[in-house]
Design an enzyme around this catalytic site. Structure first.
Site, PDB file in Angstrom:
ATOM      1  N   CYS A  73       0.797  -1.231   0.000  1.00 55.33           N
ATOM      2  CA  CYS A  73       0.000   0.000   0.000  1.00 55.33           C
ATOM      3  C   CYS A  73       0.825   1.274   0.000  1.00 55.33           C
ATOM      4  O   CYS A  73       0.560   2.199  -0.783  1.00 55.33           O
ATOM      5  CB  CYS A  73      -0.971   0.012   1.182  1.00 55.33           C
ATOM      6  SG  CYS A  73      -0.182   0.112   2.821  1.00 55.33           S
ATOM      7  N   HIS A 111      -2.366   1.012   6.912  1.00 53.81           N
ATOM      8  CA  HIS A 111      -2.673   1.070   5.483  1.00 53.81           C
ATOM      9  C   HIS A 111      -2.682   2.527   5.051  1.00 53.81           C
ATOM     10  O   HIS A 111      -3.023   3.418   5.843  1.00 53.81           O
ATOM     11  CB  HIS A 111      -4.033   0.417   5.197  1.00 53.81           C
ATOM     12  CG  HIS A 111      -4.466   0.495   3.760  1.00 53.81           C
ATOM     13  ND1 HIS A 111      -3.721  -0.047   2.733  1.00 53.81           N
ATOM     14  CD2 HIS A 111      -5.550   1.075   3.183  1.00 53.81           C
ATOM     15  CE1 HIS A 111      -4.351   0.182   1.592  1.00 53.81           C
ATOM     16  NE2 HIS A 111      -5.443   0.861   1.830  1.00 53.81           N
ATOM     17  N   ASP A 125      -7.793   4.124  -4.022  1.00 49.79           N
ATOM     18  CA  ASP A 125      -6.923   3.111  -3.425  1.00 49.79           C
ATOM     19  C   ASP A 125      -6.444   2.139  -4.495  1.00 49.79           C
ATOM     20  O   ASP A 125      -7.251   1.444  -5.117  1.00 49.79           O
ATOM     21  CB  ASP A 125      -7.684   2.352  -2.322  1.00 49.79           C
ATOM     22  CG  ASP A 125      -6.759   1.642  -1.350  1.00 49.79           C
ATOM     23  OD1 ASP A 125      -5.643   1.285  -1.753  1.00 49.79           O
ATOM     24  OD2 ASP A 125      -7.162   1.440  -0.196  1.00 49.79           O
TER      25      ASP A 125
END
Length: 257
Positions: A73, A111, A125
């Site tokens: 991430c 995250h 995302d």
């Protein structure tokens, strides 16, 4: 080569095979996220190759764009944020906490997600693995349908929580706050995920990307292919076959390069 404080946007767009409009619009944002998810795998191979992960635009550009790797991430969303900024988008890095099976959430900065401000606000995302393919509207609690998946975002105190429909139930994916952050804020958790035996990233190799039909994932020696027709799994026979799948399905010719 990316120059300091100046991104080579054209090379990045070639990496994700995107040749559409680059205006600052919802449609461009949506198409860029989809292209990124189709071409840049979610992977943690650096951790298992003892390759340090550097949270810096130039280092991430060299890895993901020039060497055609993927990342987890902090890497994928961090570099995608830099691309969006270079194109003129208003984007912020957010701290997110991943839902656990016991109803709790992981620590802050576990995250990274992104907030993009246009005429409306969008949750973006490209670094969560199996997740929403297109950006989600932030300021609505309505169900947001993407193909055969449905998502929604709800406010809970200081947090917004992303839910995904599983049958008749809604399961939380992660929660996040809207405070903007910088790479330095994620350093401690990034180091934890590279080194701690308690991190799921140190326990198993993963490489996964979206496909037009669904998703293809290499989890350890298990190859998983999902489409609208179902799910197929098989164990790979050897390290050579593993390297072949990385090369043929994910474009990773040498995970240590």
């Amino acid at each position: 080569m990316a120059l300091k404080n100046q991104m080579d946007v054209n090379t990045y767009l070639k990496r994700i095979e995107y040749d559409g409009p680059v205006d600052v619009s919802t449609e461009t944002l949506r198409n860029l996220q989809v292209a990124h998810l189709l071409h840049v795998p979610f992977e943690n191979l650096s951790i298992h190759a003892s390759e340090p992960i550097v949270l810096d635009d130039e280092a991430l550009f060299a890895k993901i764009v020039e060497r055609k790797r993927g990342g987890f991430c902090y890497e994928a969303n961090g570099l995608f944020a830099a691309l969006l900024r270079a194109l003129g988008f208003d984007v912020s890095m957010l701290s997110a906490e991943v839902a656990r099976g016991n109803g709790e959430f992981s620590p802050p900065f576990d995250h990274m997600a992104l907030l993009v401000n246009l005429e409306k606000r969008w949750l973006v995302d490209v670094g969560f693995g199996d997740s929403f393919l297109e950006p989600l509207l932030l300021d609505t609690t309505s169900e947001q349908i993407q193909g055969d998946q449905s998502f929604r975002i709800e406010s809970e105190g200081q947090y917004r929580v992303v839910f995904r429909r599983k049958g008749e139930e809604w399961e939380p994916m992660y929660r996040f706050t809207l405070e903007p952050h910088q790479f330095a804020d994620y350093e401690e958790m990034c180091r934890f995920h590279q080194t701690s035996p308690h991190s799921h990233f140190t326990q198993n190799r993963i490489c996964s990307r979206a496909t037009p039909e669904g998703r293809i994932t290499l989890s350890g020696m298990r190859l998983i292919v999902t489409t609208k027709h179902g799910r197929e799994e098989r164990l790979l026979d050897s390290a050579n076959e593993y390297e072949e799948v990385l090369r043929d399905q994910f474009g990773i010719a040498n995970q240590k390069s």
